[in-house]
Design a protein around this motif. Structure first.
Motif, PDB file in Angstrom:
ATOM      1  N   GLU A 256       0.849  -1.192   0.000  1.00  0.00           N
ATOM      2  CA  GLU A 256       0.000   0.000   0.000  1.00  0.00           C
ATOM      3  C   GLU A 256       0.884   1.241   0.000  1.00  0.00           C
ATOM      4  O   GLU A 256       1.138   1.849   1.039  1.00  0.00           O
ATOM      5  N   ARG A 257       1.382   1.610  -1.159  1.00  0.00           N
ATOM      6  CA  ARG A 257       2.297   2.749  -1.254  1.00  0.00           C
ATOM      7  C   ARG A 257       1.543   4.062  -1.093  1.00  0.00           C
ATOM      8  O   ARG A 257       0.351   4.138  -1.375  1.00  0.00           O
ATOM      9  N   PRO A 258       2.223   5.119  -0.650  1.00  0.00           N
ATOM     10  CA  PRO A 258       1.556   6.415  -0.503  1.00  0.00           C
ATOM     11  C   PRO A 258       1.007   6.900  -1.841  1.00  0.00           C
ATOM     12  O   PRO A 258       1.609   6.668  -2.891  1.00  0.00           O
ATOM     13  N   PRO A 259      -0.137   7.595  -1.831  1.00  0.00           N
ATOM     14  CA  PRO A 259      -0.689   8.122  -3.088  1.00  0.00           C
ATOM     15  C   PRO A 259       0.192   9.232  -3.648  1.00  0.00           C
ATOM     16  O   PRO A 259       0.983   9.853  -2.928  1.00  0.00           O
ATOM     17  N   VAL A 260       0.032   9.482  -4.935  1.00  0.00           N
ATOM     18  CA  VAL A 260       0.841  10.490  -5.620  1.00  0.00           C
ATOM     19  C   VAL A 260       0.683  11.859  -4.965  1.00  0.00           C
ATOM     20  O   VAL A 260       1.659  12.614  -4.834  1.00  0.00           O
ATOM     21  N   SER A 261      -0.526  12.185  -4.533  1.00  0.00           N
ATOM     22  CA  SER A 261      -0.749  13.497  -3.923  1.00  0.00           C
ATOM     23  C   SER A 261       0.069  13.673  -2.649  1.00  0.00           C
ATOM     24  O   SER A 261       0.588  14.761  -2.371  1.00  0.00           O
ATOM     25  N   GLU A 262       0.212  12.611  -1.883  1.00  0.00           N
ATOM     26  CA  GLU A 262       1.009  12.696  -0.650  1.00  0.00           C
ATOM     27  C   GLU A 262       2.496  12.830  -0.965  1.00  0.00           C
ATOM     28  O   GLU A 262       3.236  13.520  -0.257  1.00  0.00           O
ATOM     29  N   VAL A 263       2.937  12.167  -2.034  1.00  0.00           N
ATOM     30  CA  VAL A 263       4.336  12.311  -2.455  1.00  0.00           C
ATOM     31  C   VAL A 263       4.608  13.747  -2.889  1.00  0.00           C
ATOM     32  O   VAL A 263       5.656  14.320  -2.575  1.00  0.00           O
ATOM     33  N   ALA A 264       3.667  14.364  -3.604  1.00  0.00           N
ATOM     34  CA  ALA A 264       3.833  15.759  -4.020  1.00  0.00           C
ATOM     35  C   ALA A 264       3.969  16.671  -2.811  1.00  0.00           C
ATOM     36  O   ALA A 264       4.810  17.583  -2.783  1.00  0.00           O
ATOM     37  N   GLU A 265       3.152  16.430  -1.797  1.00  0.00           N
ATOM     38  CA  GLU A 265       3.238  17.229  -0.570  1.00  0.00           C
ATOM     39  C   GLU A 265       4.595  17.043   0.100  1.00  0.00           C
ATOM     40  O   GLU A 265       5.184  18.004   0.617  1.00  0.00           O
ATOM     41  N   LEU A 266       5.089  15.817   0.099  1.00  0.00           N
ATOM     42  CA  LEU A 266       6.385  15.547   0.718  1.00  0.00           C
ATOM     43  C   LEU A 266       7.506  16.287  -0.008  1.00  0.00           C
ATOM     44  O   LEU A 266       8.377  16.905   0.625  1.00  0.00           O
ATOM     45  N   LEU A 267       7.501  16.229  -1.338  1.00  0.00           N
ATOM     46  CA  LEU A 267       8.544  16.916  -2.111  1.00  0.00           C
ATOM     47  C   LEU A 267       8.565  18.411  -1.803  1.00  0.00           C
ATOM     48  O   LEU A 267       9.628  19.024  -1.674  1.00  0.00           O
ATOM     49  N   ALA A 268       7.370  19.001  -1.679  1.00  0.00           N
ATOM     50  CA  ALA A 268       7.298  20.429  -1.377  1.00  0.00           C
ATOM     51  C   ALA A 268       7.727  20.710   0.062  1.00  0.00           C
ATOM     52  O   ALA A 268       8.485  21.653   0.329  1.00  0.00           O
ATOM     53  N   ARG A 269       7.259  19.888   0.992  1.00  0.00           N
ATOM     54  CA  ARG A 269       7.537  20.121   2.415  1.00  0.00           C
ATOM     55  C   ARG A 269       9.017  19.978   2.739  1.00  0.00           C
ATOM     56  O   ARG A 269       9.572  20.738   3.546  1.00  0.00           O
ATOM     57  N   GLU A 270       9.665  19.004   2.124  1.00  0.00           N
ATOM     58  CA  GLU A 270      11.074  18.736   2.427  1.00  0.00           C
ATOM     59  C   GLU A 270      12.025  19.640   1.645  1.00  0.00           C
ATOM     60  O   GLU A 270      13.241  19.552   1.816  1.00  0.00           O
ATOM     61  N   GLY A 271      11.493  20.473   0.753  1.00  0.00           N
ATOM     62  CA  GLY A 271      12.352  21.374  -0.008  1.00  0.00           C
ATOM     63  C   GLY A 271      13.202  20.687  -1.047  1.00  0.00           C
ATOM     64  O   GLY A 271      14.217  21.249  -1.504  1.00  0.00           O
ATOM     65  N   VAL A 272      12.800  19.483  -1.456  1.00  0.00           N
ATOM     66  CA  VAL A 272      13.629  18.691  -2.372  1.00  0.00           C
ATOM     67  C   VAL A 272      13.692  19.330  -3.757  1.00  0.00           C
ATOM     68  O   VAL A 272      14.740  19.319  -4.407  1.00  0.00           O
ATOM     69  N   VAL A 273      12.578  19.888  -4.219  1.00  0.00           N
ATOM     70  CA  VAL A 273      12.571  20.468  -5.567  1.00  0.00           C
ATOM     71  C   VAL A 273      13.605  21.585  -5.668  1.00  0.00           C
ATOM     72  O   VAL A 273      14.416  21.627  -6.613  1.00  0.00           O
ATOM     73  N   GLU A 274      13.617  22.496  -4.703  1.00  0.00           N
ATOM     74  CA  GLU A 274      14.578  23.595  -4.754  1.00  0.00           C
ATOM     75  C   GLU A 274      16.009  23.096  -4.568  1.00  0.00           C
ATOM     76  O   GLU A 274      16.946  23.621  -5.177  1.00  0.00           O
ATOM     77  N   GLU A 275      16.173  22.093  -3.750  1.00  0.00           N
ATOM     78  CA  GLU A 275      17.518  21.531  -3.540  1.00  0.00           C
ATOM     79  C   GLU A 275      18.048  20.909  -4.827  1.00  0.00           C
ATOM     80  O   GLU A 275      19.218  21.113  -5.198  1.00  0.00           O
ATOM     81  N   VAL A 276      17.204  20.148  -5.512  1.00  0.00           N
ATOM     82  CA  VAL A 276      17.618  19.509  -6.761  1.00  0.00           C
ATOM     83  C   VAL A 276      17.818  20.560  -7.847  1.00  0.00           C
ATOM     84  O   VAL A 276      18.739  20.468  -8.660  1.00  0.00           O
ATOM     85  N   ARG A 277      16.977  21.570  -7.863  1.00  0.00           N
ATOM     86  CA  ARG A 277      17.138  22.653  -8.827  1.00  0.00           C
ATOM     87  C   ARG A 277      18.508  23.324  -8.658  1.00  0.00           C
ATOM     88  O   ARG A 277      19.217  23.601  -9.634  1.00  0.00           O
ATOM     89  N   ALA A 278      18.886  23.589  -7.408  1.00  0.00           N
ATOM     90  CA  ALA A 278      20.186  24.220  -7.141  1.00  0.00           C
ATOM     91  C   ALA A 278      21.335  23.310  -7.567  1.00  0.00           C
ATOM     92  O   ALA A 278      22.348  23.776  -8.122  1.00  0.00           O
ATOM     93  N   LEU A 279      21.195  22.013  -7.319  1.00  0.00           N
ATOM     94  CA  LEU A 279      22.228  21.060  -7.727  1.00  0.00           C
ATOM     95  C   LEU A 279      22.369  21.038  -9.248  1.00  0.00           C
ATOM     96  O   LEU A 279      23.491  21.005  -9.789  1.00  0.00           O
ATOM     97  N   ALA A 280      21.249  21.063  -9.947  1.00  0.00           N
ATOM     98  CA  ALA A 280      21.284  21.066 -11.415  1.00  0.00           C
ATOM     99  C   ALA A 280      21.947  22.334 -11.946  1.00  0.00           C
ATOM    100  O   ALA A 280      22.762  22.275 -12.882  1.00  0.00           O
ATOM    101  N   LEU A 281      21.611  23.468 -11.367  1.00  0.00           N
ATOM    102  CA  LEU A 281      22.213  24.720 -11.816  1.00  0.00           C
ATOM    103  C   LEU A 281      23.718  24.738 -11.554  1.00  0.00           C
ATOM    104  O   LEU A 281      24.489  25.298 -12.347  1.00  0.00           O
ATOM    105  N   ASP A 282      24.142  24.132 -10.452  1.00  0.00           N
ATOM    106  CA  ASP A 282      25.580  24.034 -10.179  1.00  0.00           C
ATOM    107  C   ASP A 282      26.283  23.226 -11.271  1.00  0.00           C
ATOM    108  O   ASP A 282      27.382  23.582 -11.714  1.00  0.00           O
ATOM    109  N   HIS A 283      25.660  22.153 -11.728  1.00  0.00           N
ATOM    110  CA  HIS A 283      26.261  21.354 -12.803  1.00  0.00           C
ATOM    111  C   HIS A 283      26.258  22.112 -14.128  1.00  0.00           C
ATOM    112  O   HIS A 283      27.181  21.939 -14.942  1.00  0.00           O
TER     113      HIS A 283
END
Length: 512
Positions: A256-283
């Protein structure tokens, strides 16, 4: 577009688009396209859905620049002739398709069929044939090619072993090896240009720039496609960081994996999108730095284009638009379309046999002697209860989604019955359908927008015309029910359940 100078060098006429050169490459690819269509088919039904790059370009996923990839770097190798650039572009386009074909086989288990594997072999053969014509076996180019291919192999195998199905840490060193390696074969055009131009001095810097750029490029793809990756159990770097940081390993590896909507909330809450964006820009900074010694040209423009994409404000968190809550499942979004001779609901049948929608274009390949099996009364009643709440289906695609939703409902209500019972197929038919995804994708592409028709058991004329090979149809007629189940299942845990959303998701995933 590029043109030959009187002294044999190359001058640029247009930096952006390369439309004339793209058209030349597309023309040169036509014989292979015809050969694929002729070889990879049975009784006229294609064993593949065509060349991957053409599907992706048509869907707007990739630009046509991949057909003229060497032209991105021509300013670093001015001694390469126009004829060599164009020949290399054609071979490079086949390499690009070869990697995409392998990627489809690895990403989608249903693509691991003879058609997908044979297509990869044909593409590799064409690419190498063209490269050997430009660069004989004794050329130093092949030492570079072997190095790139080795990197590619390690990237593919490491990603498959460590980051599919199971959640494992993703160290930065492994990230760079895998993400740069997935595009490593594309560096063959760099080595070819260096050898053909008689100057390997720019090669090391361009290789480093290429690697750094494609780490950033792949991170951007991860942010754009995280929903598809999550449904496939492919734990990309952004998903891995978010899940491990939140302690979700047991949850995402459970039934019973978490639904997609909960994963989206997690990505936003943990700041992962901005962290990955910064890593990509560094490369991308690294990619620009490594390429600063070559003349300004299209490669620098490609880096800037990737930077603009990564800097976009919605990359990674834009959620699909849901239809209005009051709209019935399958209700058309616009004016009613033509529904054919059978009407918008007649495909559902008479409630004594399972609703089995088909498209008219499928009939030559459907087995007239094989009928869908009738599920038990409780299963059949539950499926028709759900279908009774749905609106009219104007297309076969909508009808398949409605059937898939009905099958999903009966499986939830009556879990004591196996999937074959709910689908109305035998165990052998279910196994065949599971193993022949590309054939089914071909049928789906043909009939998705046609009006739905009912399969009527016991009718000799069901099969329509006999295929050109003179062999009667061989696809189980319950294929529509199976495709509906697959469309709904593909939405993943917590996925949207309206037919128009399901169909959009299918179209997006088919080229991802």
């Amino acid at each position: 577009m590029v043109a030959e100078r009187p002294n044999g060098g190359v001058r640029v006429e247009r930096h952006v688009g390369w439309r004339g050169d793209n058209a030349l490459v597309e023309e040169a690819r036509r014989p292979l396209r015809r050969r694929v269509a002729r070889l990879l088919q049975v009784d006229g039904l294609a064993a593949t859905t065509g060349l991957p790059s053409e599907r992706r370009i048509a869907a707007g996923v990739d630009p046509r620049v991949f057909y003229t990839y060497p032209l991105l770097f021509y300013t670093a190798f001015p001694r390469v002739s126009l004829a060599q650039l164009r020949a290399l572009s054609v071979s490079g386009s086949y390499l690009f398709d070869y990697v995409l074909a392998l990627d489809e086989v690895l990403d989608r288990p249903c693509a691991r069929t003879g058609g997908g594997l044979l297509l990869g072999g044909l593409l590799q053969r064409e690419a190498l044939h063209g490269l050997y014509a430009l660069l004989p076996p004794a050329s130093p180019f092949w030492g570079h090619f072997d190095r790139y291919f080795g990197h590619f192999c390690q990237a593919v195998l490491r990603e498959e072993a460590r980051h599919r199905g199971l959640l494992q840490p993703y160290p930065r060193e492994e990230l760079e090896l895998v993400y740069a390696g997935k595009s490593a074969i594309a560096k063959a055009c760099l080595a070819a240009l260096a050898v053909l131009g008689g100057d390997e001095r720019p090669l090391a810097g361009l290789e480093a720039s290429h690697d750094a750029h494609y780490v950033a490029f792949q991170l951007a793809d991860d942010l754009a496609d995280w929903r598809i990756d999550y449904r496939r159990g492919h734990y990309s770097y952004p998903l891995t960081v978010a899940f491990l940081r939140a302690g979700w390993q047991r949850r995402v590896e459970s039934a019973e994996r978490p639904p997609v909507s909960e994963v989206a909330e997690l990505l936003a809450r943990e700041g992962v999108v901005e962290e990955v964006r910064a890593l990509a820009l560094d490369h991308l900074d690294r990619a620009e730095g490594a390429a600063d010694r070559i003349a300004e040209g299209s490669w620098h423009a490609a880096i800037r284009t990737t930077r603009q994409r990564i800097a976009g404000p919605t990359l990674g968190l834009d959620l699909p638009t849901e239809p209005p809550a009051t709209a019935p499942h399958g209700a058309p979004a616009g004016p009613a379309a033509a529904v054919g001779a059978f009407g918008a609901a007649a495909w559902r049948g008479d409630r004594r046999t399972p609703a089995t929608p088909v498209a008219a274009s499928w009939r030559p390949w459907l087995d007239p002697h094989r009928e869908p099996r009738t599920p038990g009364p409780a299963v059949l009643a539950e499926q028709f209860r759900v279908l009774g709440t749905a609106g009219p289906a104007r297309t076969t695609g909508e009808a398949l989604c409605q059937v898939g939703l009905a099958i999903a409902a009966s499986r939830r209500a009556l879990p004591q019955f196996g999937l074959a019972e709910h689908l109305g197929v035998s165990a052998a038919e279910l196994d065949w359908l599971d193993q022949h995804g590309p054939w089914l994708d071909g049928l789906l592409a043909l009939g998705l927008d046609e009006p739905p028709e009912p399969w009527r058991p016991g009718r000799a004329e069901q099969s329509g015309r006999v295929p050109s090979g003179g062999v009667p149809g061989w696809v189980p007629p319950a294929v529509g029910r199976y495709l509906g189940h697959r469309l709904v299942k593909g939405a993943g845990p917590g996925g949207a359940q309206a037919p128009d959303v399901l169909l959009r998701a299918y179209r997006a995933e088919s080229v991802a």
